[in-house]
Design a protein around this motif. Structure first.
Motif, PDB file in Angstrom:
ATOM      1  N   VAL A  55       0.889  -1.168   0.000  1.00  0.00           N
ATOM      2  CA  VAL A  55       0.000   0.000   0.000  1.00  0.00           C
ATOM      3  C   VAL A  55       0.921   1.210   0.000  1.00  0.00           C
ATOM      4  N   ILE A  56       0.653   2.136  -0.911  1.00  0.00           N
ATOM      5  CA  ILE A  56       1.565   3.270  -1.098  1.00  0.00           C
ATOM      6  C   ILE A  56       0.793   4.579  -1.043  1.00  0.00           C
ATOM      7  N   ASP A  57       1.458   5.612  -0.532  1.00  0.00           N
ATOM      8  CA  ASP A  57       0.879   6.956  -0.533  1.00  0.00           C
ATOM      9  C   ASP A  57       2.006   7.945  -0.814  1.00  0.00           C
ATOM     10  N   THR A  58       1.673   9.011  -1.504  1.00  0.00           N
ATOM     11  CA  THR A  58       2.653  10.066  -1.786  1.00  0.00           C
ATOM     12  C   THR A  58       2.085  11.415  -1.368  1.00  0.00           C
ATOM     13  N   GLU A  59       2.985  12.317  -1.050  1.00  0.00           N
ATOM     14  CA  GLU A  59       2.625  13.726  -0.870  1.00  0.00           C
ATOM     15  C   GLU A  59       3.458  14.514  -1.859  1.00  0.00           C
ATOM     16  N   THR A  60       2.859  15.560  -2.416  1.00  0.00           N
ATOM     17  CA  THR A  60       3.532  16.347  -3.450  1.00  0.00           C
ATOM     18  C   THR A  60       3.792  17.778  -2.979  1.00  0.00           C
ATOM     19  N   ASN A  61       4.743  18.420  -3.646  1.00  0.00           N
ATOM     20  CA  ASN A  61       5.084  19.810  -3.318  1.00  0.00           C
ATOM     21  C   ASN A  61       4.252  20.772  -4.173  1.00  0.00           C
ATOM     22  N   TRP A  62       4.551  22.055  -4.038  1.00  0.00           N
ATOM     23  CA  TRP A  62       3.786  23.071  -4.776  1.00  0.00           C
ATOM     24  C   TRP A  62       3.954  22.935  -6.294  1.00  0.00           C
ATOM     25  N   CYS A  63       4.976  22.232  -6.747  1.00  0.00           N
ATOM     26  CA  CYS A  63       5.202  22.019  -8.189  1.00  0.00           C
ATOM     27  C   CYS A  63       4.651  20.679  -8.659  1.00  0.00           C
ATOM     28  N   ASP A  64       3.839  20.029  -7.824  1.00  0.00           N
ATOM     29  CA  ASP A  64       3.234  18.735  -8.140  1.00  0.00           C
ATOM     30  C   ASP A  64       4.285  17.638  -8.343  1.00  0.00           C
ATOM     31  N   GLU A  65       5.386  17.728  -7.602  1.00  0.00           N
ATOM     32  CA  GLU A  65       6.415  16.696  -7.612  1.00  0.00           C
ATOM     33  C   GLU A  65       6.331  15.920  -6.298  1.00  0.00           C
ATOM     34  N   VAL A  66       6.573  14.635  -6.352  1.00  0.00           N
ATOM     35  CA  VAL A  66       6.542  13.819  -5.143  1.00  0.00           C
ATOM     36  C   VAL A  66       7.635  14.286  -4.189  1.00  0.00           C
ATOM     37  N   MET A  67       7.247  14.591  -2.948  1.00  0.00           N
ATOM     38  CA  MET A  67       8.248  14.982  -1.947  1.00  0.00           C
ATOM     39  C   MET A  67       8.364  13.950  -0.825  1.00  0.00           C
ATOM     40  N   SER A  68       7.391  13.037  -0.731  1.00  0.00           N
ATOM     41  CA  SER A  68       7.515  11.949   0.242  1.00  0.00           C
ATOM     42  C   SER A  68       6.714  10.744  -0.244  1.00  0.00           C
ATOM     43  N   ILE A  69       7.215   9.564   0.144  1.00  0.00           N
ATOM     44  CA  ILE A  69       6.574   8.295  -0.215  1.00  0.00           C
ATOM     45  C   ILE A  69       6.494   7.443   1.036  1.00  0.00           C
ATOM     46  N   GLY A  70       5.300   6.963   1.327  1.00  0.00           N
ATOM     47  CA  GLY A  70       5.116   6.018   2.425  1.00  0.00           C
ATOM     48  C   GLY A  70       4.637   4.702   1.851  1.00  0.00           C
ATOM     49  N   VAL A  71       5.196   3.609   2.333  1.00  0.00           N
ATOM     50  CA  VAL A  71       4.796   2.291   1.817  1.00  0.00           C
ATOM     51  C   VAL A  71       4.704   1.288   2.958  1.00  0.00           C
ATOM     52  N   VAL A  72       3.674   0.459   2.873  1.00  0.00           N
ATOM     53  CA  VAL A  72       3.494  -0.643   3.809  1.00  0.00           C
ATOM     54  C   VAL A  72       3.382  -1.913   2.982  1.00  0.00           C
ATOM     55  N   VAL A  73       4.198  -2.900   3.293  1.00  0.00           N
ATOM     56  CA  VAL A  73       4.058  -4.224   2.689  1.00  0.00           C
ATOM     57  C   VAL A  73       3.224  -5.044   3.664  1.00  0.00           C
ATOM     58  N   ALA A  74       2.172  -5.686   3.138  1.00  0.00           N
ATOM     59  CA  ALA A  74       1.242  -6.424   3.994  1.00  0.00           C
ATOM     60  C   ALA A  74       1.083  -7.860   3.525  1.00  0.00           C
ATOM     61  N   ASP A  75       0.723  -8.716   4.445  1.00  0.00           N
ATOM     62  CA  ASP A  75       0.461 -10.121   4.170  1.00  0.00           C
ATOM     63  C   ASP A  75      -0.897 -10.263   3.483  1.00  0.00           C
ATOM     64  N   CYS A  76      -0.967 -11.036   2.423  1.00  0.00           N
ATOM     65  CA  CYS A  76      -2.204 -11.190   1.648  1.00  0.00           C
ATOM     66  C   CYS A  76      -3.325 -11.871   2.423  1.00  0.00           C
ATOM     67  N   GLU A  77      -2.986 -12.718   3.374  1.00  0.00           N
ATOM     68  CA  GLU A  77      -4.021 -13.432   4.134  1.00  0.00           C
ATOM     69  C   GLU A  77      -4.532 -12.608   5.305  1.00  0.00           C
ATOM     70  N   THR A  78      -3.604 -12.032   6.069  1.00  0.00           N
ATOM     71  CA  THR A  78      -3.991 -11.342   7.310  1.00  0.00           C
ATOM     72  C   THR A  78      -4.149  -9.836   7.152  1.00  0.00           C
ATOM     73  N   PHE A  79      -3.605  -9.275   6.069  1.00  0.00           N
ATOM     74  CA  PHE A  79      -3.570  -7.831   5.827  1.00  0.00           C
ATOM     75  C   PHE A  79      -2.755  -7.104   6.905  1.00  0.00           C
ATOM     76  N   GLU A  80      -1.925  -7.837   7.627  1.00  0.00           N
ATOM     77  CA  GLU A  80      -1.075  -7.224   8.649  1.00  0.00           C
ATOM     78  C   GLU A  80       0.228  -6.755   8.005  1.00  0.00           C
ATOM     79  N   PRO A  81       0.768  -5.616   8.470  1.00  0.00           N
ATOM     80  CA  PRO A  81       2.028  -5.114   7.912  1.00  0.00           C
ATOM     81  C   PRO A  81       3.188  -6.070   8.192  1.00  0.00           C
ATOM     82  N   VAL A  82       4.047  -6.253   7.190  1.00  0.00           N
ATOM     83  CA  VAL A  82       5.270  -7.030   7.384  1.00  0.00           C
ATOM     84  C   VAL A  82       6.512  -6.147   7.223  1.00  0.00           C
ATOM     85  N   ALA A  83       6.355  -4.978   6.598  1.00  0.00           N
ATOM     86  CA  ALA A  83       7.470  -4.034   6.443  1.00  0.00           C
ATOM     87  C   ALA A  83       6.903  -2.656   6.123  1.00  0.00           C
TER      88      ALA A  83
END
Length: 196
Positions: free
Chosen positions: A9-37
Motif C-alpha cells: 500500500v503506497i501513498d505520496t505527498e507532493t510539493n507546490w510544483c506537483d512533484e513527489v516529496m515523500s513516499i510512504g509504503v506498507v508491505v502487507a500479508d495477503c491473508e492477514t492484511f497485517e504489515p510485514v514491512a
C-alpha cells in the motif's frame, strides 16, 4: 491475485510544483492484511520547494524517514518489493499515486476507493447515503470520511503524512474485511479492467 503472498500500500505527498516529496509504503500479508514491512522516504530536493503538508513531513517513529533523492528512494523501494515478492500495489485514489510514480508502472495497481466507496462492497455505507446508479457514494468517500464511517470514530483526522496515510489506507482494507480477490475489479493499469 493467485499465489501472491504480499502486496504493498503506497501513498505520496507532493510539493507546490506537483512533484513527489515523500513516499510512504506498507508491505502487507495477503491473508492477514497485517504489515510485514514499512518504509518512509523524504525526497530532499523536492521537499525544499515546500507543499501543503510540509509541516507533517518529519515524523518520530519506526521506521525513521530515509532522506534521499528520488532515484535512491525508488531503487530502495524496488529492493523492498523484490525482497518481499510484491507484485501488486494498492492506493486510495490510486491514479494520483500511479501518475506520480511512473517508475512503478510495471506493477499491477489497484484503487482501494473502487471498493470502499461502493455500497455493494462496503456494508457500513448507510442505506440513506446518496449513491450513483453504480452504487458509488456521490460524496464523502475520501480517506478521512471513510475511516470515520468504518470505525465510528468521528475524531479521526487524516495526517497527510505519506507513511501514516499508507497505514490508514491498509486499515481501510482491514476494516472492509473483504478477500483480496474482491479488488480484481479495482485494477487501474490493465487492458483487462473488470467493472465493479
Amino acid at each position: 491475485m493467485e499465489n501472491m503472498k504480499t502486496f504493498a500500500v503506497i501513498d505520496t505527498e507532493t510539493n507546490w510544483c506537483d512533484e513527489v516529496m515523500s513516499i510512504g509504503v506498507v508491505v502487507a500479508d495477503c491473508e492477514t492484511f497485517e504489515p510485514v514491512a514499512t518504509k518512509y522516504y523524504i525526497l530532499t530536493q523536492e521537499c525544499m520547494i515546500g507543499g501543503m503538508f510540509s509541516s507533517v513531513l518529519q515524523i518520530n517513529g519506526n521506521p525513521p524517514a530515509i532522506e534521499c533523492n528520488r532515484d535512491e528512494a525508488i531503487n530502495d523501494l524496488l529492493g523492498l518489493f523484490d525482497k518481499n515478492s510484491v507484485q501488486s500495489i494498492f492506493a486510495y485514489n490510486a491514479k494520483f499515486d500511479y501518475g506520480h510514480l511512473n517508475e512503478l508502472s510495471g506493477f499491477k495497481w489497484y484503487d482501494i476507493i473502487k471498493v470502499a466507496a461502493y455500497k455493494q462492497y462496503n456494508s457500513k455505507i448507510p442505506l440513506n447515503a446518496e449513491c450513483c446508479k453504480t452504487g458509488r457514494l456521490k460524496r464523502n468517500f475520501g480517506v478521512e470520511p471513510m475511516m470515520r464511517m468504518l470505525t465510528g470514530d468521528y475524531s479521526y483526522f487524516e495526517t497527510h503524512n505519506a507513511l501514516f496515510d499508507a497505514l490508514d489506507e491498509l486499515r481501510i482494507m482491514q476494516l472492509l474485511d473483504l478477500p483480496l480477490d474482491t479488488y480484481a475489479c479495482a485494477i487501474i493499469n490493465s487492458k483487462e479492467e473488470i467493472k465493479c
